[in-house]
Design a protein around this motif. Structure first.
Motif, PDB file in Angstrom:
ATOM      1  N   LEU A  68       1.303  -1.524   0.038  1.00 25.53           N
ATOM      2  CA  LEU A  68       0.334  -0.344  -0.234  1.00 25.53           C
ATOM      3  C   LEU A  68       1.106   1.363   0.045  1.00 25.53           C
ATOM      4  N   ARG A  69       1.680   0.707   0.602  1.00 29.23           N
ATOM      5  CA  ARG A  69       2.956   2.389   0.676  1.00 29.23           C
ATOM      6  C   ARG A  69       3.661   2.595  -0.578  1.00 29.23           C
ATOM      7  N   ALA A  70       3.900   1.572  -1.163  1.00 31.26           N
ATOM      8  CA  ALA A  70       4.395   1.229  -2.406  1.00 31.26           C
ATOM      9  C   ALA A  70       3.342   1.896  -3.656  1.00 31.26           C
ATOM     10  N   GLN A  71       2.901   1.724  -3.257  1.00 28.65           N
ATOM     11  CA  GLN A  71       1.323   2.508  -4.419  1.00 28.65           C
ATOM     12  C   GLN A  71       1.190   4.082  -3.932  1.00 28.65           C
ATOM     13  N   GLY A  72       1.447   4.320  -2.868  1.00 29.21           N
ATOM     14  CA  GLY A  72       1.225   5.374  -2.693  1.00 29.21           C
ATOM     15  C   GLY A  72       2.251   6.197  -3.090  1.00 29.21           C
ATOM     16  N   LEU A 129     -12.647  12.050 -16.711  1.00 31.55           N
ATOM     17  CA  LEU A 129     -13.706  12.230 -15.976  1.00 31.55           C
ATOM     18  C   LEU A 129     -14.599  10.576 -15.146  1.00 31.55           C
ATOM     19  N   GLY A 130     -14.248   9.445 -15.954  1.00 35.87           N
ATOM     20  CA  GLY A 130     -14.292   8.213 -15.436  1.00 35.87           C
ATOM     21  C   GLY A 130     -12.968   8.150 -14.802  1.00 35.87           C
ATOM     22  N   GLY A 131     -12.220   8.339 -14.731  1.00 34.99           N
ATOM     23  CA  GLY A 131     -10.647   8.183 -13.798  1.00 34.99           C
ATOM     24  C   GLY A 131     -10.927   8.629 -12.579  1.00 34.99           C
ATOM     25  N   ILE A 132     -11.463   9.634 -12.444  1.00 38.64           N
ATOM     26  CA  ILE A 132     -11.508  10.197 -11.292  1.00 38.64           C
ATOM     27  C   ILE A 132     -12.384   9.420 -10.278  1.00 38.64           C
ATOM     28  N   SER A 133     -13.782   9.539 -11.406  1.00 34.39           N
ATOM     29  CA  SER A 133     -15.886   8.804 -10.647  1.00 34.39           C
ATOM     30  C   SER A 133     -14.642   7.386  -9.889  1.00 34.39           C
ATOM     31  N   GLY A 134     -13.418   6.414 -10.350  1.00 30.10           N
ATOM     32  CA  GLY A 134     -13.370   5.146 -10.389  1.00 30.10           C
ATOM     33  C   GLY A 134     -11.664   5.636  -9.039  1.00 30.10           C
ATOM     34  N   ALA A 135     -11.214   6.780  -8.817  1.00 31.53           N
ATOM     35  CA  ALA A 135      -9.947   6.904  -8.373  1.00 31.53           C
ATOM     36  C   ALA A 135     -10.536   7.015  -7.033  1.00 31.53           C
ATOM     37  N   ILE A 136     -12.092   7.279  -6.558  1.00 29.94           N
ATOM     38  CA  ILE A 136     -12.509   8.174  -5.092  1.00 29.94           C
ATOM     39  C   ILE A 136     -12.898   6.891  -4.457  1.00 29.94           C
ATOM     40  N   PRO A 137     -14.141   6.174  -5.489  1.00 30.41           N
ATOM     41  CA  PRO A 137     -14.008   4.941  -4.042  1.00 30.41           C
ATOM     42  C   PRO A 137     -12.895   3.720  -4.098  1.00 30.41           C
ATOM     43  N   ALA A 138     -12.274   3.961  -5.007  1.00 28.85           N
ATOM     44  CA  ALA A 138     -10.921   3.120  -4.683  1.00 28.85           C
ATOM     45  C   ALA A 138     -10.380   3.897  -3.380  1.00 28.85           C
ATOM     46  N   GLY A 139      -9.600   4.325  -4.237  1.00 32.46           N
ATOM     47  CA  GLY A 139      -9.344   5.485  -2.654  1.00 32.46           C
ATOM     48  C   GLY A 139      -9.835   4.262  -1.780  1.00 32.46           C
ATOM     49  N   PHE A 140     -10.944   5.084  -0.890  1.00 31.84           N
ATOM     50  CA  PHE A 140     -11.756   4.780   0.270  1.00 31.84           C
ATOM     51  C   PHE A 140     -11.828   3.050  -0.101  1.00 31.84           C
ATOM     52  N   LEU A 149      -9.913   0.751  -0.970  1.00 31.05           N
ATOM     53  CA  LEU A 149      -7.991   0.267  -0.206  1.00 31.05           C
ATOM     54  C   LEU A 149      -7.499   0.255   1.122  1.00 31.05           C
ATOM     55  N   THR A 150      -8.628   1.014   2.017  1.00 32.92           N
ATOM     56  CA  THR A 150      -8.033   1.110   3.689  1.00 32.92           C
ATOM     57  C   THR A 150      -8.476  -0.026   4.044  1.00 32.92           C
ATOM     58  N   PHE A 151      -9.727  -0.875   3.414  1.00 25.81           N
ATOM     59  CA  PHE A 151     -10.302  -1.490   4.045  1.00 25.81           C
ATOM     60  C   PHE A 151      -9.928  -3.034   4.024  1.00 25.81           C
ATOM     61  N   ILE A 152      -8.973  -3.324   2.912  1.00 19.97           N
ATOM     62  CA  ILE A 152      -7.724  -4.396   2.360  1.00 19.97           C
ATOM     63  C   ILE A 152      -6.806  -4.555   2.404  1.00 19.97           C
ATOM     64  N   GLU A 166      -1.611  -7.984   2.151  1.00 14.18           N
ATOM     65  CA  GLU A 166      -1.688  -9.542   1.900  1.00 14.18           C
ATOM     66  C   GLU A 166      -1.922  -9.523   0.336  1.00 14.18           C
ATOM     67  N   TYR A 167      -3.310  -9.285   1.084  1.00 13.52           N
ATOM     68  CA  TYR A 167      -4.693  -9.508  -0.808  1.00 13.52           C
ATOM     69  C   TYR A 167      -4.386  -8.593  -1.893  1.00 13.52           C
ATOM     70  N   LEU A 168      -3.832  -7.353  -1.621  1.00  7.97           N
ATOM     71  CA  LEU A 168      -3.777  -6.109  -1.987  1.00  7.97           C
ATOM     72  C   LEU A 168      -2.637  -6.799  -2.941  1.00  7.97           C
ATOM     73  N   SER A 169      -1.543  -7.668  -2.374  1.00  7.11           N
ATOM     74  CA  SER A 169      -0.323  -7.666  -3.207  1.00  7.11           C
ATOM     75  C   SER A 169      -1.136  -9.070  -4.599  1.00  7.11           C
ATOM     76  N   LYS A 170      -1.755 -10.178  -4.054  1.00  5.34           N
ATOM     77  CA  LYS A 170      -2.376 -10.935  -5.019  1.00  5.34           C
ATOM     78  C   LYS A 170      -3.421 -10.390  -5.594  1.00  5.34           C
ATOM     79  N   ILE A 171      -3.966  -9.129  -4.793  1.00  5.70           N
ATOM     80  CA  ILE A 171      -4.665  -8.658  -6.589  1.00  5.70           C
ATOM     81  C   ILE A 171      -3.858  -7.895  -7.400  1.00  5.70           C
ATOM     82  N   PHE A 172      -3.330  -7.410  -7.213  1.00  7.47           N
ATOM     83  CA  PHE A 172      -1.867  -6.510  -7.883  1.00  7.47           C
ATOM     84  C   PHE A 172      -1.016  -7.896  -8.846  1.00  7.47           C
ATOM     85  N   ALA A 173      -0.931  -8.864  -8.147  1.00  9.47           N
ATOM     86  CA  ALA A 173       0.021  -9.181  -8.899  1.00  9.47           C
ATOM     87  C   ALA A 173      -0.821 -10.240  -9.965  1.00  9.47           C
ATOM     88  N   ALA A 174      -2.172 -11.109  -9.869  1.00  7.60           N
ATOM     89  CA  ALA A 174      -2.856 -11.427 -10.938  1.00  7.60           C
ATOM     90  C   ALA A 174      -2.995 -10.394 -11.586  1.00  7.60           C
TER      91      ALA A 174
END
Length: 121
Positions: free
Chosen positions: A40-44, A77-88, A90-93, A96-104
């Protein structure tokens, strides 16, 4: 952290990203795997890293008249509207799961690219 190796990874990530090939994947892999930074820090770090790289790339592409701004506004506009919920979300994932999702995602993108390449031949 080895600053020289980090600078080289940043250089190649910026180079690839400026060409539109997804340099963020390179940087995140380097930071998470080789620099042992949590996913998560690497993504930031990756998001912050690409602000100046993207700004410079947009300037260069604009000067070369390679950008049609009317075509990109719906994408922005689509990117911004997707980034807002994704940022929210990500605080719940967990990392270890985030790494697997990224790898997949990377595996899927690689396989898709190979399939498309084979169809072009």
């Amino acid at each position: 952290m080895n600053y020289f190796i980090s600078a080289v990874a940043g250089f190649f990530s910026g180079l690839i990203g400026s060409m539109g090939f997804g340099g963020g994947g390179v940087l995140i892999i380097y930071l998470a795997v080789f620099a042992s930074i949590p996913q998560l820090r690497a993504q930031g770090i990756n998001l912050l890293f690409f602000i100046p790289c993207a700004t410079l790339s947009v300037l260069i592409y604009t000067l070369k008249k390679q950008i049609n701004y009317r075509e990109i506004f719906p994408v922005i506009l689509g990117g911004i509207s997707g980034a807002i919920p994704a940022g929210f979300i990500l605080t719940f994932i967990k990392t270890e799961y985030l790494s697997k999702i990224f790898a997949a995602f990377l595996i899927y993108m690689g396989i898709s690219s190979l399939i498309k390449l084979k169809k072009l031949k």
